[in-house]
Write a protein that holds these residues in place. Structure first.
Motif, PDB file in Angstrom:
ATOM      1  N   VAL A 236      77.010  17.338  63.481  1.00 22.68           N
ATOM      2  CA  VAL A 236      77.196  16.555  62.263  1.00 22.68           C
ATOM      3  C   VAL A 236      76.012  16.724  61.316  1.00 22.68           C
ATOM      4  O   VAL A 236      76.102  16.438  60.140  1.00 22.68           O
ATOM      5  N   GLY A 237      74.875  17.173  61.840  1.00 25.30           N
ATOM      6  CA  GLY A 237      73.688  17.351  61.015  1.00 25.30           C
ATOM      7  C   GLY A 237      72.718  18.303  61.675  1.00 25.30           C
ATOM      8  O   GLY A 237      72.937  18.762  62.803  1.00 25.30           O
ATOM      9  N   LEU A 238      71.641  18.586  60.967  1.00 27.56           N
ATOM     10  CA  LEU A 238      70.609  19.506  61.459  1.00 27.56           C
ATOM     11  C   LEU A 238      69.237  18.896  61.178  1.00 27.56           C
ATOM     12  O   LEU A 238      68.536  19.306  60.260  1.00 27.56           O
ATOM     13  N   LEU A 239      68.863  17.923  62.000  1.00 29.69           N
ATOM     14  CA  LEU A 239      67.543  17.336  61.850  1.00 29.69           C
ATOM     15  C   LEU A 239      66.461  18.186  62.506  1.00 29.69           C
ATOM     16  O   LEU A 239      65.280  17.903  62.372  1.00 29.69           O
ATOM     17  N   SER A 240      66.879  19.221  63.234  1.00 26.31           N
ATOM     18  CA  SER A 240      65.937  20.227  63.721  1.00 26.31           C
ATOM     19  C   SER A 240      66.365  21.571  63.141  1.00 26.31           C
ATOM     20  O   SER A 240      67.477  21.718  62.645  1.00 26.31           O
ATOM     21  N   SER A 241      65.476  22.552  63.200  1.00 24.79           N
ATOM     22  CA  SER A 241      65.787  23.849  62.623  1.00 24.79           C
ATOM     23  C   SER A 241      65.477  24.952  63.612  1.00 24.79           C
ATOM     24  O   SER A 241      64.943  24.708  64.695  1.00 24.79           O
ATOM     25  N   GLY A 242      65.805  26.180  63.237  1.00 26.03           N
ATOM     26  CA  GLY A 242      65.495  27.327  64.081  1.00 26.03           C
ATOM     27  C   GLY A 242      66.667  27.707  64.967  1.00 26.03           C
ATOM     28  O   GLY A 242      67.817  27.334  64.724  1.00 26.03           O
ATOM     29  N   SER A 243      66.370  28.446  66.017  1.00 23.70           N
ATOM     30  CA  SER A 243      67.396  28.913  66.940  1.00 23.70           C
ATOM     31  C   SER A 243      67.050  28.438  68.342  1.00 23.70           C
ATOM     32  O   SER A 243      65.978  27.877  68.588  1.00 23.70           O
ATOM     33  N   CYS A 244      67.961  28.655  69.276  1.00 27.27           N
ATOM     34  CA  CYS A 244      67.732  28.202  70.643  1.00 27.27           C
ATOM     35  C   CYS A 244      68.528  29.077  71.599  1.00 27.27           C
ATOM     36  O   CYS A 244      69.442  29.811  71.198  1.00 27.27           O
ATOM     37  N   GLN A 245      68.171  28.997  72.866  1.00 33.46           N
ATOM     38  CA  GLN A 245      68.913  29.695  73.909  1.00 33.46           C
ATOM     39  C   GLN A 245      69.870  28.720  74.577  1.00 33.46           C
ATOM     40  O   GLN A 245      69.526  27.563  74.810  1.00 33.46           O
ATOM     41  N   VAL A 246      71.064  29.207  74.871  1.00 33.92           N
ATOM     42  CA  VAL A 246      72.102  28.372  75.474  1.00 33.92           C
ATOM     43  C   VAL A 246      72.645  29.072  76.707  1.00 33.92           C
ATOM     44  O   VAL A 246      72.796  30.303  76.723  1.00 33.92           O
ATOM     45  N   ASP A 247      72.950  28.289  77.723  1.00 33.23           N
ATOM     46  CA  ASP A 247      73.541  28.809  78.953  1.00 33.23           C
ATOM     47  C   ASP A 247      75.028  29.088  78.698  1.00 33.23           C
ATOM     48  O   ASP A 247      75.862  28.193  78.806  1.00 33.23           O
ATOM     49  N   VAL A 248      75.337  30.319  78.323  1.00 32.97           N
ATOM     50  CA  VAL A 248      76.727  30.666  78.002  1.00 32.97           C
ATOM     51  C   VAL A 248      77.619  30.539  79.231  1.00 32.97           C
ATOM     52  O   VAL A 248      78.802  30.196  79.132  1.00 32.97           O
ATOM     53  N   ALA A 249      77.071  30.800  80.422  1.00 33.52           N
ATOM     54  CA  ALA A 249      77.867  30.632  81.640  1.00 33.52           C
ATOM     55  C   ALA A 249      78.369  29.200  81.768  1.00 33.52           C
ATOM     56  O   ALA A 249      79.515  28.959  82.181  1.00 33.52           O
ATOM     57  N   ALA A 250      77.517  28.231  81.397  1.00 35.23           N
ATOM     58  CA  ALA A 250      77.952  26.838  81.451  1.00 35.23           C
ATOM     59  C   ALA A 250      79.062  26.573  80.449  1.00 35.23           C
ATOM     60  O   ALA A 250      80.015  25.830  80.737  1.00 35.23           O
TER      61      ALA A 250
END
Length: 324
Positions: A236-250
């Motif tokens: 719903v919003g972006l109070l943080s910025s940048g990119s991140c790593q996500v566990d795609v397997a999950a």
């Protein structure tokens, strides 16, 4: 008429009041004498130069208002001058007069003032679309709602409570946690004191079904780990910025759904459908008092800069409204 806008990007001090010609409604629009305007985070983002406007959008701030119809275009049926309304706007709400598509407004109860009308439509439309249309929150399901003291966050909590969902809310201040507990929300986490993910696992070791996320990249990996089988997350919003790593397997193994939402770029027809869903589902509960949204402050129009400071400092619990 008087308008408030930001001719150049900057802080709250960048806001300027100027005179402008009163707008004229197109055949499918109405002209509204604005009595009050809701203050939203996207207003502050637009003022700061961080919110690119859709092509052709009125650059004057303000995407919702409460007021009175003073003129209706030739193609408008069923809405006459004198009708008091809450209106969703493409822009232009920080002004004495604004135009809106006739399908983007609702007539308000006779006992509502313009402040009440200005405090609900954008917030309730956003909360409904993200919780129920995108995330399909159902009675008895578990939902994590961040920014529990914000206008949209507190509204989402009221909606989830009304259908009997199990709520975990996060806030950053003790006074906001206290307010939510007064609403009957037992699980409120102050993220400045503890890690919200650790706290949630103590409450619900197997996670939640839905996340209402105002934060973005900084929390995404934890959200993926907290969601249950077929869990849903709405950005719903972006109070943080940048990119991140996500566990795609999950994501795959739990069959999770991640979806983003912002209301302003919707087409005229899409917004009309959003407003109609709000009218059918939530206006009756607002009218009869089953839901009463929080209004933190009502300030004079001339104090728009102070309203923006209050919003950006997260001083508010609920909505901030400017009275025109």
């Amino acid at each position: 008429m008087s308008i408030c806008h930001a001719p150049a990007p900057g802080g709250p001090e960048a806001l300027r009041f100027e005179r402008a010609e009163r707008p004229s409604p197109a055949p499918h629009e109405v002209l509204i004498r604005v009595g009050a305007v809701g203050v939203n985070r996207l207003d502050a983002m637009q003022r700061a130069g961080h919110y690119p406007l859709p092509p052709g959008t009125n650059p004057v701030l303000g995407v919702e208002c409460g007021g009175t119809v003073v003129e209706a275009g030739a193609e408008v049926d069923g809405i006459v001058p004198g009708t008091r309304v809450a209106a969703l706007l493409p822009g232009g709400g920080y002004a004495e007069y604004a135009v809106a598509d006739h399908r983007h407004l609702v007539a308000v109860p006779a006992d509502w003032d313009d402040v009440q009308a200005a405090s609900v439509i954008e917030t309730f439309c956003t909360a409904h679309e993200t919780l129920f249309e995108l995330s399909r929150l159902a009675p008895g399901e578990r939902v994590l709602i961040h920014a529990g003291g914000s206008a949209v966050g507190s509204t989402a909590i009221l909606m989830a409570r009304s259908i009997g969902a199990e709520i975990v809310a996060t806030v950053g201040r003790a006074d906001k946690a206290r307010r939510l507990r007064e609403w009957g929300i037992p699980h409120v986490v102050n993220y400045r004191e503890v890690d919200f993910a650790d706290a949630l696992r103590e409450i619900h070791p197997d996670g939640v079904d839905v996340v209402e996320d105002f934060i973005g990249p900084a929390y995404l990996a934890r959200h993926v780990s907290l969601l249950r089988w077929r869990g849903r997350l709405a950005f719903v919003g972006l109070l943080s910025s940048g990119s991140c790593q996500v566990d795609v397997a999950a994501l795959l193994l739990k069959m999770l759904q991640l979806r983003g939402f912002t209301l302003r770029p919707h087409s005229v027809a899409e917004k009309a459908a959003v407003v109609e869903r709000f009218r059918r589902r939530w206006l009756p509960e607002l009218t009869d008092g089953r839901i009463t949204p929080a209004i933190h402050a009502v300030l004079p129009f001339g104090q728009a800069a102070e309203a923006h400071r209050m919003l950006e400092n997260a001083d508010n619990f609920g909505k901030i409204v400017l009275r025109i």
